[in-house]
Design a protein around this motif. Sequence first.
Motif, mmCIF file in Angstrom:
data_model
loop_
_atom_site.group_PDB
_atom_site.id
_atom_site.type_symbol
_atom_site.label_atom_id
_atom_site.label_comp_id
_atom_site.label_asym_id
_atom_site.label_seq_id
_atom_site.Cartn_x
_atom_site.Cartn_y
_atom_site.Cartn_z
ATOM 1 N N LEU A 99 9.403 11.421 12.614
ATOM 2 C CA LEU A 99 9.755 10.990 11.408
ATOM 3 C C LEU A 99 8.962 11.352 10.357
ATOM 4 C CD1 LEU A 99 10.518 7.333 12.138
ATOM 5 C CD2 LEU A 99 12.244 9.187 12.307
ATOM 6 N N PRO A 100 9.390 11.655 9.112
ATOM 7 C CA PRO A 100 8.648 12.014 7.896
ATOM 8 C C PRO A 100 7.703 11.044 7.589
ATOM 9 C CG PRO A 100 10.849 11.571 7.131
ATOM 10 C CD PRO A 100 11.096 11.776 8.737
ATOM 11 N N GLU A 101 6.518 11.267 6.852
ATOM 12 C CA GLU A 101 5.524 10.321 6.823
ATOM 13 C C GLU A 101 6.211 9.051 6.067
ATOM 14 O OE1 GLU A 101 1.379 9.792 3.865
ATOM 15 O OE2 GLU A 101 1.747 11.615 5.200
ATOM 16 N N ARG A 102 6.993 9.120 4.989
ATOM 17 C CA ARG A 102 7.669 8.163 4.245
ATOM 18 C C ARG A 102 8.257 7.029 5.163
ATOM 19 N NH1 ARG A 102 12.647 7.326 3.406
ATOM 20 N NH2 ARG A 102 13.194 9.354 4.119
ATOM 21 N N ALA A 103 8.925 7.442 6.395
ATOM 22 C CA ALA A 103 9.846 6.713 7.080
ATOM 23 C C ALA A 103 8.883 6.014 8.076
ATOM 24 C CB ALA A 103 10.828 7.577 7.954
ATOM 25 N N VAL A 104 7.733 6.691 8.553
ATOM 26 C CA VAL A 104 6.806 6.318 9.312
ATOM 27 C C VAL A 104 6.030 4.853 8.700
ATOM 28 C CG1 VAL A 104 4.613 6.287 10.887
ATOM 29 C CG2 VAL A 104 6.554 8.325 10.727
ATOM 30 N N ARG A 105 5.451 5.230 7.263
ATOM 31 C CA ARG A 105 5.113 4.379 6.732
ATOM 32 C C ARG A 105 5.817 3.217 6.500
ATOM 33 N NH1 ARG A 105 1.123 4.771 2.882
ATOM 34 N NH2 ARG A 105 1.321 7.034 2.616
ATOM 35 N N GLU A 106 7.144 3.291 6.167
ATOM 36 C CA GLU A 106 8.066 2.057 6.167
ATOM 37 C C GLU A 106 8.321 1.353 7.286
ATOM 38 O OE1 GLU A 106 11.914 3.849 4.868
ATOM 39 O OE2 GLU A 106 11.167 4.183 2.779
ATOM 40 N N PHE A 107 8.245 2.141 8.420
ATOM 41 C CA PHE A 107 8.252 1.510 9.854
ATOM 42 C C PHE A 107 7.021 0.577 9.926
ATOM 43 C CE2 PHE A 107 6.690 1.619 14.317
ATOM 44 C CZ PHE A 107 7.773 1.162 14.886
ATOM 45 N N ILE A 108 5.581 1.017 9.531
ATOM 46 C CA ILE A 108 4.548 0.130 9.733
ATOM 47 C C ILE A 108 4.592 -1.128 9.001
ATOM 48 C CG2 ILE A 108 2.153 0.244 9.547
ATOM 49 C CD1 ILE A 108 2.480 3.261 10.313
ATOM 50 N N GLU A 109 4.989 -0.673 7.438
ATOM 51 C CA GLU A 109 4.921 -1.683 6.615
ATOM 52 C C GLU A 109 5.825 -3.053 6.866
ATOM 53 O OE1 GLU A 109 5.162 -0.250 2.754
ATOM 54 O OE2 GLU A 109 3.104 0.454 2.663
ATOM 55 N N ARG A 110 7.018 -2.643 7.530
ATOM 56 C CA ARG A 110 7.675 -3.904 7.882
ATOM 57 C C ARG A 110 6.909 -5.009 8.700
ATOM 58 N NH1 ARG A 110 11.938 -0.014 9.110
ATOM 59 N NH2 ARG A 110 11.731 -0.202 11.444
ATOM 60 N N HIS A 111 5.871 -4.651 9.329
ATOM 61 C CA HIS A 111 5.236 -5.378 10.253
ATOM 62 C C HIS A 111 3.945 -5.782 9.921
ATOM 63 C CE1 HIS A 111 8.504 -4.935 13.155
ATOM 64 N NE2 HIS A 111 8.377 -3.511 12.898
ATOM 65 N N LEU A 112 3.369 -5.317 8.801
ATOM 66 C CA LEU A 112 2.108 -5.689 8.288
ATOM 67 C C LEU A 112 1.992 -7.046 7.691
ATOM 68 C CD1 LEU A 112 0.816 -2.355 6.497
ATOM 69 C CD2 LEU A 112 0.391 -3.396 8.992
ATOM 70 N N PRO A 113 0.925 -7.770 7.846
ATOM 71 C CA PRO A 113 0.745 -9.007 7.018
ATOM 72 C C PRO A 113 1.231 -9.260 5.663
ATOM 73 C CG PRO A 113 -0.742 -8.924 8.735
ATOM 74 C CD PRO A 113 -0.083 -7.416 8.524
ATOM 75 N N ARG A 114 1.753 -10.112 5.083
ATOM 76 C CA ARG A 114 2.142 -10.145 3.578
ATOM 77 C C ARG A 114 1.690 -11.181 3.106
ATOM 78 N NH1 ARG A 114 7.757 -6.511 4.066
ATOM 79 N NH2 ARG A 114 7.802 -6.609 1.891
ATOM 80 N N PRO A 115 1.484 -11.433 1.738
ATOM 81 C CA PRO A 115 1.024 -12.819 1.184
ATOM 82 C C PRO A 115 2.245 -13.949 1.446
ATOM 83 C CG PRO A 115 0.743 -10.961 -0.481
ATOM 84 C CD PRO A 115 1.589 -10.488 0.922
ATOM 85 N N ALA A 116 3.353 -13.578 1.695
ATOM 86 C CA ALA A 116 4.383 -14.387 1.821
ATOM 87 C C ALA A 116 4.273 -15.117 3.142
ATOM 88 C CB ALA A 116 5.875 -13.939 1.903
ATOM 89 N N ASP A 117 3.517 -14.507 4.015
ATOM 90 C CA ASP A 117 3.347 -15.032 5.184
ATOM 91 C C ASP A 117 2.475 -16.544 5.251
ATOM 92 O OD1 ASP A 117 4.399 -13.019 6.863
ATOM 93 O OD2 ASP A 117 2.554 -12.153 6.946
ATOM 94 N N ASP A 118 1.627 -16.418 4.445
ATOM 95 C CA ASP A 118 1.086 -17.829 3.965
ATOM 96 C C ASP A 118 1.884 -18.871 3.413
ATOM 97 O OD1 ASP A 118 -1.370 -17.153 5.212
ATOM 98 O OD2 ASP A 118 -2.148 -16.143 3.487
ATOM 99 N N VAL A 119 2.791 -18.307 2.415
ATOM 100 C CA VAL A 119 3.710 -19.384 2.062
ATOM 101 C C VAL A 119 4.820 -19.916 2.978
ATOM 102 C CG1 VAL A 119 5.641 -19.405 0.250
ATOM 103 C CG2 VAL A 119 3.648 -18.167 -0.104
ATOM 104 N N MET A 120 4.893 -18.808 3.941
ATOM 105 C CA MET A 120 6.099 -19.384 4.994
ATOM 106 C C MET A 120 5.503 -20.498 5.878
ATOM 107 S SD MET A 120 8.336 -16.255 6.163
ATOM 108 C CE MET A 120 7.121 -14.939 6.206
ATOM 109 N N LYS A 121 3.875 -20.263 6.245
ATOM 110 C CA LYS A 121 3.395 -21.345 7.040
ATOM 111 C C LYS A 121 3.202 -22.712 6.238
ATOM 112 C CE LYS A 121 0.428 -18.187 9.281
ATOM 113 N NZ LYS A 121 -1.137 -17.706 9.576
ATOM 114 N N LEU A 122 3.165 -22.389 4.982
ATOM 115 C CA LEU A 122 3.130 -23.903 4.266
ATOM 116 C C LEU A 122 4.605 -24.610 4.038
ATOM 117 C CD1 LEU A 122 1.706 -25.852 2.178
ATOM 118 C CD2 LEU A 122 2.085 -24.244 0.447
#
Length: 287
Positions: A99-122
Amino acid sequence: MTQSTHAVEVTTDSFHQEVLEKSREMPVLVDFWADWCNPCKMLNPILASLASEYEGRFQLTKIDTDQQQQLASEYGVRSLPTVKIFKDARPVDEFTGVLPERAVREFIERHLPRPADDVMKLANDLASLGKISEAVTLLKQALEDDPSYDKLRLALAGYQHAEDGIEEARTTLKGVSPPAQQDEAFKGLLARIEIRETALNSENQDTLLSRLQSTPDDHDSRRRLSAVLFERGEAEAAMDHLLEMVRTGQSEIKASARENLLQVFQALGSSDDRVSRYRRLLAQALN
């Protein structure tokens, strides 16, 4: 093939620690490759560059499928390169080929921790205390900051569904990306929403039961009763009524009941023991 200093070579012996256990701490990207694979050589610098850029946010690991055939077979690798993301000790996403770098980046970023993860825990903590409205408000605010986060949308829609906010939940789910719409979590929540919608638009259980006692072949009432029972937590009774329709109904009724039963399976989830049992009963009823 020269490997990145950010990549960890994994063998059968180290797989449990370097992939499964590590994935409980952060996403682990596993690149299944072989030295003779030219597309693997094309993908390698893309993965290495992103591993360097995102250092500390995910772990890049590599498995030589010629040397580790058992792992390749166990995880269903049929073509190279195959790249899988592991989280919480299981594969959650994958792609094959270059895949092109842009697509691989999107693939990875879908699974990286995000600030909203802490909000979901709360929000989960609030919901466990019965404060579902507060959880909904919290997640709506988080969604304004991160509208493309599918996991956040699913969490919000789930709490909206719990509050009988059917239309609100449907609206929230419309923003879920097409790939995530294929996930069991999305399909299961949508099935639960549709079953609740049927139940809310039906008469009460006693009325439906009384009608079926006098008119056993009233299939619409039986279908509605199944939804009402499911909402009351009586999933097996709900499925029994749908099975009865499969066994006794004519072609259209049988097909419709089968679809309703499959919807219940999705609502319960594949890990529910009752699903496998009633799948067998459905197969018997169709034969």
